[in-house]
Design a protein around this motif. Structure first.
Motif, mmCIF file in Angstrom:
data_model
loop_
_atom_site.group_PDB
_atom_site.id
_atom_site.type_symbol
_atom_site.label_atom_id
_atom_site.label_comp_id
_atom_site.label_asym_id
_atom_site.label_seq_id
_atom_site.Cartn_x
_atom_site.Cartn_y
_atom_site.Cartn_z
ATOM 1 N N GLY A 182 0.803 -1.235 0.000
ATOM 2 C CA GLY A 182 0.000 0.000 0.000
ATOM 3 C C GLY A 182 0.827 1.272 0.000
ATOM 4 N N ASN A 183 2.038 1.226 0.571
ATOM 5 C CA ASN A 183 2.877 2.435 0.648
ATOM 6 C C ASN A 183 4.012 2.422 -0.373
ATOM 7 O OD1 ASN A 183 1.639 3.857 2.624
ATOM 8 N ND2 ASN A 183 2.891 3.089 4.308
ATOM 9 N N LEU A 184 3.968 1.499 -1.310
ATOM 10 C CA LEU A 184 5.114 1.334 -2.216
ATOM 11 C C LEU A 184 4.767 1.732 -3.646
ATOM 12 C CD1 LEU A 184 6.366 -2.174 -1.008
ATOM 13 C CD2 LEU A 184 7.104 0.089 -0.227
ATOM 14 N N ASP A 185 5.786 2.200 -4.396
ATOM 15 C CA ASP A 185 5.557 2.419 -5.821
ATOM 16 C C ASP A 185 5.418 1.051 -6.490
ATOM 17 O OD1 ASP A 185 8.167 1.395 -6.767
ATOM 18 O OD2 ASP A 185 8.958 3.090 -5.636
ATOM 19 N N SER A 186 4.954 1.049 -7.751
ATOM 20 C CA SER A 186 4.564 -0.242 -8.332
ATOM 21 C C SER A 186 5.761 -1.179 -8.502
ATOM 22 C CB SER A 186 3.819 -0.042 -9.647
ATOM 23 O OG SER A 186 4.610 0.688 -10.525
ATOM 24 N N ARG A 187 6.956 -0.612 -8.751
ATOM 25 C CA ARG A 187 8.121 -1.491 -8.936
ATOM 26 C C ARG A 187 8.508 -2.162 -7.611
ATOM 27 N NH1 ARG A 187 13.472 0.159 -9.128
ATOM 28 N NH2 ARG A 187 14.821 -1.612 -9.600
ATOM 29 N N SER A 188 8.569 -1.359 -6.525
ATOM 30 C CA SER A 188 8.917 -1.933 -5.219
ATOM 31 C C SER A 188 7.834 -2.898 -4.762
ATOM 32 C CB SER A 188 9.054 -0.836 -4.158
ATOM 33 O OG SER A 188 9.952 0.137 -4.600
ATOM 34 N N GLY A 189 6.576 -2.549 -5.057
ATOM 35 C CA GLY A 189 5.460 -3.432 -4.697
ATOM 36 C C GLY A 189 5.602 -4.778 -5.392
ATOM 37 N N ALA A 190 5.974 -4.725 -6.678
ATOM 38 C CA ALA A 190 6.124 -5.965 -7.449
ATOM 39 C C ALA A 190 7.246 -6.825 -6.869
ATOM 40 C CB ALA A 190 6.395 -5.634 -8.910
ATOM 41 N N GLU A 191 8.335 -6.158 -6.406
ATOM 42 C CA GLU A 191 9.452 -6.918 -5.801
ATOM 43 C C GLU A 191 9.001 -7.621 -4.529
ATOM 44 O OE1 GLU A 191 13.024 -3.941 -7.275
ATOM 45 O OE2 GLU A 191 12.577 -4.099 -5.128
ATOM 46 N N VAL A 192 8.243 -6.909 -3.698
ATOM 47 C CA VAL A 192 7.775 -7.499 -2.442
ATOM 48 C C VAL A 192 6.821 -8.671 -2.726
ATOM 49 C CG1 VAL A 192 6.271 -7.041 -0.444
ATOM 50 C CG2 VAL A 192 8.152 -5.477 -0.975
ATOM 51 N N LEU A 193 5.936 -8.471 -3.700
ATOM 52 C CA LEU A 193 4.986 -9.545 -4.041
ATOM 53 C C LEU A 193 5.718 -10.759 -4.598
ATOM 54 C CD1 LEU A 193 2.254 -7.265 -5.554
ATOM 55 C CD2 LEU A 193 1.944 -8.782 -3.581
ATOM 56 N N ALA A 194 6.750 -10.500 -5.410
ATOM 57 C CA ALA A 194 7.519 -11.611 -5.979
ATOM 58 C C ALA A 194 8.202 -12.388 -4.849
ATOM 59 C CB ALA A 194 8.543 -11.089 -6.968
ATOM 60 N N PHE A 195 8.690 -11.653 -3.860
ATOM 61 C CA PHE A 195 9.345 -12.314 -2.732
ATOM 62 C C PHE A 195 8.344 -13.144 -1.920
ATOM 63 C CE2 PHE A 195 10.087 -11.996 1.856
ATOM 64 C CZ PHE A 195 11.053 -12.973 1.925
ATOM 65 N N LEU A 196 7.161 -12.583 -1.669
ATOM 66 C CA LEU A 196 6.138 -13.337 -0.933
ATOM 67 C C LEU A 196 5.761 -14.606 -1.709
ATOM 68 C CD1 LEU A 196 3.841 -10.428 0.341
ATOM 69 C CD2 LEU A 196 5.586 -11.682 1.620
ATOM 70 N N ARG A 197 5.619 -14.449 -3.033
ATOM 71 C CA ARG A 197 5.275 -15.594 -3.885
ATOM 72 C C ARG A 197 6.355 -16.686 -3.786
ATOM 73 N NH1 ARG A 197 0.900 -17.782 -5.511
ATOM 74 N NH2 ARG A 197 2.048 -19.663 -4.984
ATOM 75 N N ARG A 198 7.623 -16.262 -3.835
ATOM 76 C CA ARG A 198 8.727 -17.236 -3.742
ATOM 77 C C ARG A 198 8.718 -17.952 -2.408
ATOM 78 N NH1 ARG A 198 14.625 -15.217 -5.008
ATOM 79 N NH2 ARG A 198 15.124 -17.392 -4.522
ATOM 80 N N SER A 199 8.395 -17.199 -1.344
ATOM 81 C CA SER A 199 8.452 -17.836 -0.022
ATOM 82 C C SER A 199 7.349 -18.885 0.127
ATOM 83 C CB SER A 199 8.419 -16.789 1.106
ATOM 84 O OG SER A 199 7.205 -16.122 1.110
ATOM 85 N N VAL A 200 6.252 -18.721 -0.623
ATOM 86 C CA VAL A 200 5.205 -19.752 -0.645
ATOM 87 C C VAL A 200 5.675 -20.934 -1.503
ATOM 88 C CG1 VAL A 200 2.847 -20.269 -1.442
ATOM 89 C CG2 VAL A 200 3.337 -18.101 -0.270
ATOM 90 N N ASP A 201 6.171 -20.639 -2.716
ATOM 91 C CA ASP A 201 6.522 -21.706 -3.660
ATOM 92 C C ASP A 201 7.756 -22.493 -3.215
ATOM 93 O OD1 ASP A 201 4.439 -20.909 -5.219
ATOM 94 O OD2 ASP A 201 5.649 -19.690 -6.581
ATOM 95 N N GLU A 202 8.759 -21.782 -2.700
ATOM 96 C CA GLU A 202 10.027 -22.468 -2.405
ATOM 97 C C GLU A 202 10.132 -22.937 -0.967
ATOM 98 O OE1 GLU A 202 13.362 -20.137 -3.799
ATOM 99 O OE2 GLU A 202 12.303 -19.680 -5.657
ATOM 100 N N PHE A 203 9.487 -22.212 -0.037
ATOM 101 C CA PHE A 203 9.642 -22.578 1.380
ATOM 102 C C PHE A 203 8.350 -23.104 1.990
ATOM 103 C CE2 PHE A 203 12.412 -18.566 1.057
ATOM 104 C CZ PHE A 203 13.462 -19.276 0.483
#
Ligand code: ADP
Length: 272
Positions: A182-203
């Motif tokens: 909510g407080n991030l620009d779209s690029r930083s938001g996308a990075e955070v979402l990608a990280f959350l996605r990885r933590s579900v898929d890989e961990f």
């Protein structure tokens, strides 16, 4: 459930679930039913989004499911533990040991370095960090060269990645994320979402995220849509377009029912 050989199959326990969860605020004229008999399973090893119009009960559901707020009635389970039976001390320990949080405003301590912030919950719990796991988390969020920086020396996206690492490092049963982009620009938001996605898929991490953003929701496995304190729809493998359509539909329904309520009020006032 049984398979063809007659062996009983066990479904994996949901990361969290609610049974008949109801939350009422206020009394008399001020009475608001924020959650109305919500029974839902938040799946283990999955990324779930909670969406709905403003005031539909998203925050209340998340706060109750995370043990931060107490239901008026019904049950909340984290894994195999029902929260209603826990005394304050046990509830605090459960939140500390089994639940991770990511907030819209990052909630980092300004006087601590990134590394100290990440390790703080473990330090409070008196637990020793697992070095290999800490390294994996730091490399996944890409913070290796920022560990000694204080939050004020980091960008918003980096601060939120510190908060993600802090949530993940204790390997909680479930992470609750409240508008994490909510407080991030779209690029930083996308990075955070990608990280959350990885933590579900890989961990195999379980994550539940409240969001208004259809693009954020499209990173999840399943979206639950709330309206007037009830789950009215769910969507698997969401795309931003389908989520946007569903949200527009819910907004139209909310506007219509508000219109009907206004109409009733006018009718009652005219009769009086
Ligand atoms: P959302 O997160 O979807 O915007 P909330 O869960 O914050 O919705 O709120 C659901 C309903 O409960 C709203 O009508 C809101 O005004 C009401 N509400 C939430 N918190 C409180 C509170 N502490 N006291 C009174 N009413 C509340």
């Amino acid at each position: 459930m049984q398979d063809s050989s007659g062996t009983t199959l066990r479904r994996p326990l949901p990361a969290a679930r609610t049974v008949g969860l109801t939350k009422v605020y206020g009394k008399g004229e001020a009475r608001v039913v924020a959650l109305d008999d919500v029974s839902v399973e938040l799946e283990s090893g999955a990324f779930t989004a909670i969406m709905g119009p403003s005031g539909s009960g998203k925050s209340t559901l998340m706060h109750c499911a995370a043990g931060l707020d107490t239901p008026t009635s019904g049950e909340v389970w984290i894994g195999d533990i029902e929260l209603g039976h826990l005394k304050d001390k046990a509830l605090t320990a459960l939140r500390r040991d089994r639940v991770g949080f990511i907030f819209q405003a990052f909630n980092l301590l300004p006087t601590l370095s990134a590394e100290e912030n990440i390790l703080l919950p473990l330090a409070i719990a008196g637990r020793t960090p697992d070095g290999a796991w800490f390294d994996t988390v730091i490399d996944t969020v890409g913070l290796r060269d920022r560990l000694r920086h204080r939050p004020s020396e980091l960008s918003g996206g980096q601060q939120q990645r510190v908060a993600c690492a802090r949530a993940l490092v204790s390997r909680p049963d479930v992470i609750f994320a409240d508008e994490p982009t909510g407080n991030l620009d779209s690029r930083s938001g996308a990075e955070v979402l990608a990280f959350l996605r990885r933590s579900v898929d890989e961990f195999g991490q379980s994550i539940v995220m409240v969001t208004h953003d259809p693009v954020a929701a499209s990173h999840t496995d399943r979206v639950l849509f709330l309206a007037d304190g009830r789950i009215v729809e769910e969507m698997r493998e969401p795309t931003a377009e389908r989520v946007l359509e569903q949200m527009a539909h819910l907004d139209r329904s909310a506007a219509t029912s508000q219109g009907l309520r206004d109409h009733d009020r006018v009718a009652v006032a005219q009769e009086a």
